[in-house]
Write a protein that holds these residues in place. Structure first.
Motif, short mmCIF file in Angstrom:
data_model
loop_
_atom_site.label_atom_id
_atom_site.label_comp_id
_atom_site.label_asym_id
_atom_site.label_seq_id
_atom_site.Cartn_x
_atom_site.Cartn_y
_atom_site.Cartn_z
N GLN A 1 -7.58 15.22 2.63
CA GLN A 1 -6.86 13.97 2.83
C GLN A 1 -7.27 13.00 1.73
O GLN A 1 -8.43 12.96 1.32
N VAL A 2 -6.28 12.24 1.23
CA VAL A 2 -6.50 11.28 0.16
C VAL A 2 -5.95 9.93 0.60
O VAL A 2 -4.85 9.83 1.14
N HIS A 3 -6.72 8.89 0.34
CA HIS A 3 -6.32 7.53 0.66
C HIS A 3 -6.17 6.76 -0.64
O HIS A 3 -7.11 6.75 -1.46
N LEU A 4 -5.03 6.13 -0.84
CA LEU A 4 -4.76 5.40 -2.08
C LEU A 4 -4.46 3.94 -1.76
O LEU A 4 -3.64 3.65 -0.88
N VAL A 5 -5.10 3.04 -2.49
CA VAL A 5 -4.89 1.61 -2.27
C VAL A 5 -4.54 0.95 -3.59
O VAL A 5 -5.35 0.94 -4.52
N GLU A 6 -3.34 0.38 -3.65
CA GLU A 6 -2.88 -0.29 -4.86
C GLU A 6 -3.23 -1.77 -4.84
O GLU A 6 -3.36 -2.37 -3.77
N SER A 7 -3.33 -2.34 -6.02
CA SER A 7 -3.52 -3.78 -6.17
C SER A 7 -2.98 -4.19 -7.53
O SER A 7 -2.72 -3.35 -8.39
N GLY A 8 -2.82 -5.50 -7.71
CA GLY A 8 -2.41 -6.02 -9.00
C GLY A 8 -0.97 -6.43 -9.12
O GLY A 8 -0.55 -6.98 -10.15
N GLY A 9 -0.18 -6.19 -8.08
CA GLY A 9 1.20 -6.62 -8.14
C GLY A 9 1.31 -8.13 -8.05
O GLY A 9 0.33 -8.83 -7.78
N GLY A 10 2.50 -8.64 -8.28
CA GLY A 10 2.70 -10.07 -8.19
C GLY A 10 3.96 -10.51 -8.90
O GLY A 10 4.82 -9.69 -9.22
N LEU A 11 4.02 -11.81 -9.17
CA LEU A 11 5.18 -12.40 -9.83
C LEU A 11 4.82 -12.70 -11.29
O LEU A 11 3.77 -13.28 -11.58
N VAL A 12 5.70 -12.31 -12.18
CA VAL A 12 5.48 -12.55 -13.61
C VAL A 12 6.82 -12.88 -14.25
O VAL A 12 7.87 -12.42 -13.78
N GLN A 13 6.78 -13.66 -15.29
CA GLN A 13 8.01 -13.97 -16.02
C GLN A 13 8.39 -12.81 -16.93
O GLN A 13 7.53 -12.05 -17.37
N ALA A 14 9.67 -12.72 -17.21
CA ALA A 14 10.14 -11.69 -18.13
C ALA A 14 9.40 -11.82 -19.46
O ALA A 14 9.18 -12.92 -19.97
N GLY A 15 8.98 -10.67 -19.97
CA GLY A 15 8.20 -10.65 -21.19
C GLY A 15 6.71 -10.65 -20.95
O GLY A 15 5.92 -10.42 -21.88
N GLY A 16 6.31 -10.90 -19.72
CA GLY A 16 4.90 -10.95 -19.38
C GLY A 16 4.32 -9.58 -19.07
O GLY A 16 5.00 -8.55 -19.22
N SER A 17 3.06 -9.58 -18.63
CA SER A 17 2.33 -8.34 -18.37
C SER A 17 1.67 -8.37 -17.00
O SER A 17 1.33 -9.44 -16.49
N LEU A 18 1.49 -7.19 -16.46
CA LEU A 18 0.72 -7.00 -15.24
C LEU A 18 -0.03 -5.69 -15.37
O LEU A 18 0.44 -4.76 -16.05
N ARG A 19 -1.17 -5.61 -14.71
CA ARG A 19 -1.89 -4.35 -14.63
C ARG A 19 -2.08 -3.98 -13.17
O ARG A 19 -2.72 -4.71 -12.42
N LEU A 20 -1.52 -2.85 -12.81
CA LEU A 20 -1.70 -2.33 -11.47
C LEU A 20 -2.92 -1.41 -11.44
O LEU A 20 -3.19 -0.70 -12.40
N SER A 21 -3.61 -1.45 -10.32
CA SER A 21 -4.75 -0.56 -10.11
C SER A 21 -4.54 0.21 -8.82
O SER A 21 -3.88 -0.25 -7.90
N CYS A 22 -5.15 1.38 -8.77
CA CYS A 22 -5.06 2.20 -7.57
C CYS A 22 -6.39 2.92 -7.39
O CYS A 22 -6.78 3.73 -8.24
N ALA A 23 -7.04 2.63 -6.29
CA ALA A 23 -8.31 3.28 -5.98
C ALA A 23 -8.10 4.41 -5.00
O ALA A 23 -7.45 4.24 -3.96
N GLY A 24 -8.63 5.57 -5.34
CA GLY A 24 -8.49 6.73 -4.49
C GLY A 24 -9.77 7.05 -3.76
O GLY A 24 -10.87 6.80 -4.25
N SER A 25 -9.63 7.64 -2.59
CA SER A 25 -10.79 8.07 -1.82
C SER A 25 -10.35 9.16 -0.85
O SER A 25 -9.18 9.45 -0.71
#
Length: 124
Positions: A1-25
């Motif tokens: 069994q694998v558990h995945l938890v994402e983070s880092g989403g949100g609101l950004v303006q066009a042309g901007g950047s985001l970094r998503l993370s995902c921790a597995g266990s």
């Protein structure tokens, strides 16, 4: 069994950047290929990027090549998705995935494990 938890989403303006993370266990988490899919309202879920356990093999959906970068830190059991030059069309719920194999399939990949998703909103 694998558990995945994402983070880092949100609101950004066009042309901007985001970094998503995902921790597995979990008991089955180890040498897993990992990746990201996304689903926008009214659209089917689609592949975004994937990475092998070693990090040496990556695949990208054509429209994100050159703008998105997938990477992983196995010491932290974490996979990342760096998203640059974001467009309103990139807005979606982004899902982290993991598979029971070391290398992701280049086509029609159907990973076994899925996270809950993180919302990415891009304003124009």
């Amino acid at each position: 069994q694998v558990h995945l938890v994402e983070s880092g989403g949100g609101l950004v303006q066009a042309g901007g950047s985001l970094r998503l993370s995902c921790a597995g266990s979990g008991r089955s988490f180890g040498r897993n290929a990992m990746g990201w899919f996304r689903q926008a309202p009214g659209k089917e879920r689609e592949f975004v990027a994937s990475i092998s356990w070693s990090g040496g093999l990556t695949y990208y959906e054509d429209s994100v090549k050159g703008r998105f970068t997938i990477s992983r830190d196995n010491a932290k059991n974490t996979v990342y998705l760096q998203m640059n030059s974001l467009k309103p069309a990139n807005a979606a719920i982004y899902y982290c995935t993991a598979d029971s194999i070391v290398n992701p399939r280049p086509n029609n990949w159907a990973p076994v494990y899925w996270g809950q998703g993180t919302q990415v909103t891009v304003s124009s």
